[in-house]
Write a protein that holds these residues in place. Sequence first.
Motif, short mmCIF file in Angstrom:
data_model
loop_
_atom_site.label_atom_id
_atom_site.label_comp_id
_atom_site.label_asym_id
_atom_site.label_seq_id
_atom_site.Cartn_x
_atom_site.Cartn_y
_atom_site.Cartn_z
N ASP A 262 94.69 -7.46 98.70
CA ASP A 262 93.92 -6.48 97.94
C ASP A 262 92.93 -5.78 98.87
OD1 ASP A 262 93.24 -5.22 95.52
OD2 ASP A 262 91.42 -6.44 95.43
N GLU A 263 92.30 -6.54 99.73
CA GLU A 263 91.34 -5.96 100.67
C GLU A 263 92.03 -5.05 101.69
OE1 GLU A 263 88.18 -9.62 100.25
OE2 GLU A 263 89.22 -9.35 102.18
N CYS A 264 93.22 -5.42 102.07
CA CYS A 264 93.99 -4.59 103.01
C CYS A 264 94.33 -3.25 102.37
CB CYS A 264 95.27 -5.33 103.42
SG CYS A 264 96.45 -4.34 104.35
N GLY A 265 94.72 -3.30 101.08
CA GLY A 265 95.07 -2.09 100.36
C GLY A 265 96.48 -1.63 100.67
N GLY A 266 96.93 -0.63 99.91
CA GLY A 266 98.27 -0.08 100.14
C GLY A 266 99.35 -0.75 99.31
N PHE A 267 98.97 -1.75 98.50
CA PHE A 267 99.96 -2.43 97.65
C PHE A 267 99.63 -2.15 96.18
CE2 PHE A 267 99.47 -5.00 101.51
CZ PHE A 267 100.78 -5.00 101.97
N ASP A 268 100.64 -1.94 95.37
CA ASP A 268 100.34 -1.68 93.95
C ASP A 268 100.70 -2.85 93.06
OD1 ASP A 268 103.07 -1.51 93.93
OD2 ASP A 268 103.18 0.50 93.08
N HIS A 269 101.27 -3.90 93.65
CA HIS A 269 101.56 -5.07 92.83
C HIS A 269 101.45 -6.32 93.69
CE1 HIS A 269 103.91 -7.94 90.39
NE2 HIS A 269 103.28 -7.31 89.42
N LEU A 270 100.59 -7.22 93.27
CA LEU A 270 100.38 -8.46 94.02
C LEU A 270 100.63 -9.64 93.11
CD1 LEU A 270 96.95 -7.67 95.75
CD2 LEU A 270 99.23 -7.54 96.78
N SER A 271 101.38 -10.63 93.59
CA SER A 271 101.53 -11.85 92.79
C SER A 271 101.77 -13.03 93.71
CB SER A 271 102.69 -11.70 91.79
OG SER A 271 103.90 -11.52 92.49
N THR A 272 101.76 -14.21 93.10
CA THR A 272 102.00 -15.44 93.86
C THR A 272 103.21 -16.12 93.27
OG1 THR A 272 99.65 -15.70 94.34
CG2 THR A 272 101.01 -17.68 94.48
N ALA A 273 104.17 -16.45 94.12
CA ALA A 273 105.36 -17.17 93.63
C ALA A 273 105.18 -18.65 93.92
CB ALA A 273 106.61 -16.63 94.31
N ARG A 274 105.69 -19.46 92.99
CA ARG A 274 105.54 -20.91 93.13
C ARG A 274 106.82 -21.52 93.69
NH1 ARG A 274 102.45 -20.93 87.73
NH2 ARG A 274 100.35 -20.72 88.60
N ASP A 275 106.67 -22.71 94.27
CA ASP A 275 107.86 -23.43 94.72
C ASP A 275 108.43 -24.23 93.56
OD1 ASP A 275 106.36 -25.74 94.42
OD2 ASP A 275 106.11 -26.08 96.57
N LEU A 276 109.46 -25.03 93.82
CA LEU A 276 110.15 -25.73 92.74
C LEU A 276 109.29 -26.81 92.12
CD1 LEU A 276 113.64 -25.94 94.50
CD2 LEU A 276 112.85 -24.25 92.82
N THR A 277 108.20 -27.20 92.79
CA THR A 277 107.31 -28.21 92.19
C THR A 277 106.11 -27.53 91.52
OG1 THR A 277 105.93 -28.49 94.17
CG2 THR A 277 107.91 -29.84 94.04
N GLY A 278 106.15 -26.21 91.41
CA GLY A 278 105.10 -25.50 90.67
C GLY A 278 103.88 -25.14 91.50
N ARG A 279 103.94 -25.34 92.81
CA ARG A 279 102.77 -25.02 93.64
C ARG A 279 102.83 -23.57 94.12
NH1 ARG A 279 103.91 -30.19 96.46
NH2 ARG A 279 102.62 -31.73 95.41
N ASP A 280 101.66 -22.95 94.21
CA ASP A 280 101.56 -21.59 94.78
C ASP A 280 102.02 -21.64 96.23
OD1 ASP A 280 100.39 -20.76 92.43
OD2 ASP A 280 98.39 -20.46 93.27
N ARG A 281 103.03 -20.87 96.60
CA ARG A 281 103.49 -20.95 98.01
C ARG A 281 103.84 -19.62 98.67
NH1 ARG A 281 104.72 -25.68 100.46
NH2 ARG A 281 104.32 -24.42 102.29
N PHE A 282 103.94 -18.52 97.88
CA PHE A 282 104.34 -17.26 98.51
C PHE A 282 103.54 -16.09 97.94
CE2 PHE A 282 107.99 -20.07 98.50
CZ PHE A 282 108.44 -20.00 99.82
N LEU A 283 102.99 -15.29 98.83
CA LEU A 283 102.40 -14.02 98.41
C LEU A 283 103.54 -13.00 98.29
CD1 LEU A 283 99.95 -12.02 98.06
CD2 LEU A 283 100.18 -11.60 100.53
N VAL A 284 103.57 -12.31 97.16
CA VAL A 284 104.55 -11.24 96.98
C VAL A 284 103.77 -9.94 96.76
CG1 VAL A 284 106.55 -10.44 95.66
CG2 VAL A 284 106.09 -12.90 95.85
N ALA A 285 103.95 -8.98 97.64
CA ALA A 285 103.16 -7.74 97.58
C ALA A 285 104.08 -6.54 97.67
CB ALA A 285 102.15 -7.72 98.72
N ARG A 286 103.94 -5.63 96.73
CA ARG A 286 104.79 -4.43 96.73
C ARG A 286 104.01 -3.24 97.28
NH1 ARG A 286 109.28 -3.97 93.90
NH2 ARG A 286 108.62 -5.59 92.46
N ARG A 287 104.63 -2.54 98.24
CA ARG A 287 103.97 -1.39 98.87
C ARG A 287 103.85 -0.25 97.87
NH1 ARG A 287 101.28 1.88 101.13
NH2 ARG A 287 101.33 2.49 103.32
N ALA A 288 102.64 0.29 97.76
CA ALA A 288 102.40 1.39 96.82
C ALA A 288 103.07 2.67 97.32
CB ALA A 288 100.90 1.61 96.69
#
Length: 301
Positions: A262-288
């Motif tokens: 968010d601070e970097c900017g330039g993305f219009d969609h940010l989310s966090t994907a979880r692994d198979l045990t339900g833990r936050d493990r991946f940033l997913v960011a879509r370029r605006a």
Amino acid sequence: MRDPEVGERLRSALAGTTQRLGEAGVPSPSVDARALIAHAAGTERHLVLLDALPEAFEARLEELTVRRESREPLQIILGRAPFRRLMLAVRPGVFIPRPETELAVDILRERSRGPLTDVIDLCAGSGALGAAVLDEIPDSRVLSVEIDPAAAALAAENLERAGAGRGRILRADLLQDVPELSAHAPVDAVLSNPPYIPAGAVPRDAEVLRHDPHRALFGGGDDGLEVPRAVIAWARRLLRPGGLLVMEHADVQGPSTRRAADECGGFDHLSTARDLTGRDRFLVARRAPGEPADGSERLSR
Ligand code: GLN
């Protein structure tokens, strides 16, 4: 016909090796024992199918067992590691690909829109993510970026084997300006498993602590996010509008990596994907859309 002695030698090898590895604190002693036995027998087949053993079997197995007892990683001893559909070459001094990282490719395929042809893998290590993309996405092209010369050489081999002629390596430090990398924009996706462990944290497993290069583990800065922040900034510069960044992080870094993007900017969609045990493990960011991807742009917002 199988020599009855073969069965006896295998049984005793399995019992003895499993016990020794267990005593050495190896977390999965019987799985590892089977792998070492197959390696010593010079086969990748199921052990029950073996009808002969080399004469040097016990001596070879002894050597392998001693190495594993000292907690040398199984993958280094075998010289290979499974990653998605591939069997990758691994080598001492290069970060060993992990099963949790495999998920990044599924996340990319599920969430990306539009073509997925040009993909960049930042902090590529052994080249695992890029090699999987070449293997699974027809006609894709991959540029794998890696700072370490030994890792870069290994990644070149793994990419070539997964998709001959479609993968390239660039040796570069992402904390610096890299004009050859900027020149690659725009691309459809950026994948990354960067180093992200915070400075004060100590990896639990002896294998990781003693054998994975620390440069591939510790991300820099107190929060471990110096390199991940650079990856996010590069993704902003490199991605086409709508292009996707999928970046692995530690399970406690979901909020902080979203904040960094968010601070970097330039993305219009940010989310966090979880692994198979339900833990936050991946940033997913879509370029605006709207701003062209280019190497020099700086954010003002
Ligand atoms: N996942 C690593 C570990 O398990 C940490 C660093 C990384 O993957 N980038 O030790």
